[in-house]
Design an enzyme around this catalytic site. Structure first.
Site, PDB file in Angstrom:
ATOM      1  N   GLU A 137       0.855  -1.183   0.000  1.00 44.71           N
ATOM      2  CA  GLU A 137       0.000   0.000   0.000  1.00 44.71           C
ATOM      3  C   GLU A 137       0.891   1.232   0.000  1.00 44.71           C
ATOM      4  OE1 GLU A 137      -4.097   1.571   2.118  1.00 44.71           O
ATOM      5  OE2 GLU A 137      -3.344  -0.451   2.454  1.00 44.71           O
TER       6      GLU A 137
ATOM      7  N   GLU B 164      -1.828   0.405  13.341  1.00 47.49           N
ATOM      8  CA  GLU B 164      -2.912   0.924  12.525  1.00 47.49           C
ATOM      9  C   GLU B 164      -4.271   0.709  13.190  1.00 47.49           C
ATOM     10  OE1 GLU B 164      -4.422   0.498   7.901  1.00 47.49           O
ATOM     11  OE2 GLU B 164      -3.333  -1.156   8.828  1.00 47.49           O
TER      12      GLU B 164
END
Length: 907
Positions: free
Chosen positions: A496, A760
């Site tokens: 990502e 996260e």
């Protein structure tokens, strides 16, 4: 060796005789080469040993070759910056600028710095883009066996190319500069020496519109006679894998890397030699078999090319480079400092899993690469390095969360007694590295972690008496470093690594306390501006790749929040002038789609309060609150820019949105639709409520927290607001309870389980379920670390008044509490360094504050023993150089100028 990421030195007050300027910058950078503007901003910071000292006047002189080209004259001004006001500067020129500052007593001190201009005009480029020509190169695949068993994705990656150009200089060299960039990644050399220490250049921009070039001084590397310049060229973001693209190869911008470089050599007689990329360059492959940011890198030492960028090298079998022509319409000067290696991290443990296979623990999750020392290998021996953030219960590397990112490097030995391997065109997010195929015993001394991130100057430091809170701040800092790699990314390990806009705008205030991120975010915002659609919508990720979504609430609002926040922190009005068209088009886009002022239409992906815990914040509540926020900042920008009509119109619109918000979402009892913590925080933080309604809304926020055992539920949008709002409304101890909590979900929970970066997800790993969803589970992020703003601003007490710009009007308001006995912080404001330290011991609370010259401060001195204060009388009423504004049993508010102050109150 590299050093830790630490605050720079400030002139010591004990060694100063008066007002002193330091940290001189041009375009917010120290001694920059190749600036792209003919009218740069020059700035400085101040220090002084004298209380109340300030700059009464300054003078700036700009010189070229010892000849003055501009003199500002003495200006009676407190500003610590000035725009070059003389004739426009000339390109490709070195300048010296001299600064004189005068204090109120008339004493003058001076300092100087340098900068150099780049190529201002397209016609100054003689270079052509060059690339590998597959048809003419007989060395596309060297005649040796491929020693590394590539993965499917790695098999699609072509080897990086080595480029060189030999040339003669018939005169001495007085000055030599290289201007270089690439579609891809490059590393430049001259006469056998690497040029500069930049990494992953030219960095990631929207290459369709903006490609940054770097400028290097190579004067000391060149000489009369034969010289060679060269570069290694890899795929990088240009044609390598980016994001979660699962195609056989990504090619988001182009299919092959391309190089653009121009060497300009000045001679004593005034003549100039230019050597530029064109068809006369030659190229071939070398020991790097493949290199990709996500997939990794492979190096075969048996294929090394020797001194390939040195004079006298036989390059007769190299092939001509392909000449693509000289279109440089997208090429711009770099405006921010590049990625660099900023620290080396030693391995803390090595565990043998089986003969030749080891797991190495660096003790710190980071973004970067490994430098491996190899001893005793035979020619052809292959070593594989896999990277991961966590270990599984059996001690094996955990890589499921990497998704399609291979994050695997290979080294093939040439059989030397001692060899070193360090990739150059990849970056991994990892704490652990599995070394497989190593000959003999691997020791901790054989493995070094090399930390890579954009080299933003360190601006702040925080420390306190609680080791857990210090670890939290360390995790926030490492999360910032690991994700500020050319752009503000969302994770450095998986497939990502994208510049998600909400993540960036939410974390920006915390990031700015820790590092000078002005040019870093300005560069990123320039890509946001070119990605804005004709209608005015903003993509979810910048630079814009992968996602097709535009205009998501809280994400696209980075268009207004980022420039206004940068202006408030750094005081550079140019940020707003540049951003104004983007801001206006964005809020107009939302308004057109939602004429009733409740943002329901055109919300794109609408992720809501992303990764909240067990609740669902009403998405219309979140969207409309952010609509009001964006319009508020747009109105404020118009006021700064002197656009009175626009300021009035947007100000009125903002008030109407606030009224619509209350009418639609807030009931008579103060409940906000959805009844979540973030739902209550947004209108409180964004000032959407009538004053008489605030306490009712606060009451419901507190009730929600208490009903959950003082546990948070906030996701990305709410977490930064939680502790500041609790503190603002008198619930600082509840904020401290959240800070110290180590139950799930909390910051302390991850720390208790070994986190060295911000996760996260709150449930990245839990005792009950183990690892969280592999589809999205980074252990190095920063969004949930946005509590750092509260640590600096409220716990340590360094903030500024609502009207202040650039921390000129400081508010020092520390909040002792929780388990802390002391806390201290330093922060480099645009004017100079401010420091605070409070401590409770032996029945007293002490507060030490340093205010830089040119700033004023309102200082709130707390006491934890109101009765003792009431009985003894507050000692501040007699303090020298302090004006008491108000005094209550628990707080005294005073006003000071610059200087160092010591306060003592009963504790």
């Amino acid at each position: 060796m590299t050093t830790n990421w630490v605050l720079s030195e400030v002139p010591s007050a004990t060694g100063l005789t008066g007002l002193t300027a330091y940290d001189l910058r041009c375009e917010h950078r120290v001694d920059p080469l190749g600036i792209g503007t003919a009218r740069p901003r020059l700035s400085w910071r101040l220090a002084s040993p004298t209380r109340g000292d300030r700059q009464d006047a300054f003078r700036v002189q700009v010189l070229r070759d010892g000849v003055q080209v501009w003199d500002s004259g003495w200006r009676s001004d407190r500003d610590t910056y000035v725009d070059h006001g003389g004739a426009p500067l000339t390109s490709q020129t070195d300048y010296v600028w001299q600064l004189s500052v005068r204090d109120a007593a008339g004493q003058v001190s001076s300092a100087e710095s340098t900068f150099a201009t780049g190529l201002f005009h397209e016609d100054e480029w003689e270079a052509h883009w060059i690339e590998h020509d597959y048809e003419t190169d007989p060395y596309f695949e060297p005649p040796v066996d491929r020693a590394e068993p590539r993965t499917v994705r790695q098999a699609t990656i072509a080897p990086p190319r080595y480029y060189r150009r030999s040339f003669e200089l018939t005169q001495p060299v007085t000055r030599a500069r290289v201007y270089a960039t690439a579609h891809g990644l490059y590393q430049f050399s001259a006469n056998g020496q690497r040029v500069g220490n930049d990494e992953l250049t030219p960095g990631w921009t929207d290459y369709r519109k903006r490609v940054a070039y770097q400028t290097y001084d190579v004067t000391e590397l060149l000489h009369e006679g034969e010289n060679v310049i060269g570069a290694v060229l890899g795929e990088g973001w240009w044609s390598g894998y980016v994001g979660w693209d699962t195609r056989s190869h990504a090619h988001h911008y182009g299919k092959k890397p391309q190089l653009l470089a121009q060497l300009v050599v000045d001679h004593p007689d005034g003549s100039r030699t230019v050597v530029a990329t064109d068809g006369r360059w030659v190229e071939r492959v070398g020991p790097i078999r493949f290199a990709d940011l996500l997939m990794g890198e492979s190096y075969d030492a048996r294929l090394e090319l020797g001194d390939w960028s040195s004079p006298g090298y036989d390059a007769s079998e190299w092939a001509p480079a392909g000449d693509l022509g000289g279109d440089v319409s997208t090429v711009i000067a770099a405006t921010t400092d590049p990625v660099r290696v900023t620290e080396d991290v030693a391995a803390t443990a090595v565990t043998a899993l089986e003969p030749g296979r080891f797991v190495v623990d660096l003790g710190q999750n980071l973004a970067g690469r490994v430098r491996l020392r190899v001893r005793g290998a035979q020619a052809g021996d292959r070593i594989r390095l896999r990277h991961g953030e966590m270990l599984q219960a059996d001690g094996e590397l955990y890589t499921a969360n990497l998704r399609t990112a291979d994050a695997t490097d290979y080294f093939v030995s040439a059989g030397g007694d001692e060899e070193f391997f360090e990739p150059i065109f990849t970056v991994h997010g990892f704490r652990y590295v599995e070394v497989d195929g190593y000959p003999g015993e691997l020791t901790a001394e054989d493995v070094t972690g090399r930390v890579l991130h954009s080299d933003t100057p360190v601006a702040g430091r925080f420390e306190c008496s609680d080791p857990g809170v210090n670890q939290l701040l360390s995790n926030i800092r490492w999360g910032q470093r690991g994700n500020f790699v050319s752009v503000p990314t969302d994770c450095p390990q998986r497939d990502e690594r994208l510049g998600w806009t909400a993540d960036a705008q939410i974390f920006l205030p915390t990031a700015a306390y820790q590092a000078d991120v002005l040019t870093f975010f300005e560069n990123w915002f320039a890509d946001l501006a070119v990605a804005q659609t004709d209608e005015g919508a903003i993509p979810d990720v910048i630079p814009h790749v992968i996602t097709g979504r535009h205009g998501t609430p809280a994400w696209a609002d980075a268009a207004t929040i980022v420039p206004w926040t940068l202006y408030r922190i750094y005081g550079d009005e140019r940020v707003l002038r540049t951003a104004w068209p983007v801001m206006r088009r964005w809020v107009d886009y939302v308004h057109r789609a939602n004429p009733d002022l409740i943002w329901r239409n055109r919300t794109s992906g609408h992720y809501g309060d992303w990764l909240q815990v067990g609740v669902q914040t009403d998405r219309d509540v979140l969207a409309t609150a952010y609509f009001a926020r964006s319009v508020e900042f747009t109105a404020a920008t118009a006021r700064v820019l002197g656009l009175a009509d626009e300021a009035a119109a947007y100000g009125e619109l903002r008030d109407k949105i606030a009224a619509a918000f209350v009418a639609e979402f807030v009931d008579a009892e103060g409940k906000v639709r959805g009844e979540t913590q973030t739902g209550y925080l947004l209108p409180l933080a964004f000032g959407l409520l009538p004053e008489q309604a605030e306490q009712a809304v606060v009451k419901h926020l507190i009730a929600d927290l208490e009903s959950r055992g003082r546990s948070l539920t906030t996701g990305f949008a709410g977490v930064a607001l939680l502790c500041p709002i609790l503190t603002k409304y008198g619930y600082a101890e509840l904020a401290y309870d959240l800070l110290h909590d180590d139950r799930y979900p909390s910051w302390g929970y991850s720390i208790k389980h070994g986190a060295t970066t911000i996760w996260e997800r709150w449930d990245g790993w839990t005792e009950e379920n183990g690892f969280g969803p592999v589809a999205m589970n980074s252990f190095n992020h920063y969004s949930l670390g946005s509590v750092g703003e509260w640590l600096y601003g409220d716990v340590a007490g360094i903030s500024q008044s609502p009207e202040s710009i650039g921390f000129r009007d400081l508010v020092i308001k520390p909040r002792p509490g929780g388990r802390l006995n002391w806390a201290e912080a330093s922060y480099d404001t645009p004017t100079g360094r401010v420091t605070t330290r409070w401590q409770q011991s032996d029945g007293t609370l002490t507060l030490d504050v340093t205010i830089p010259p040119g700033a004023d401060a309102t200082i709130h001195i707390p006491t934890t023993n109101p009765e003792a204060t009431k009985e003894s009388g507050h000692p501040l009423t007699q303090a020298k150089d302090v004006t008491v504004l108000d005094s209550t049993p628990d707080t005294t508010i005073c006003r000071t100028g610059s200087g160092t102050y010591h306060f003592t109150t009963p504790a």
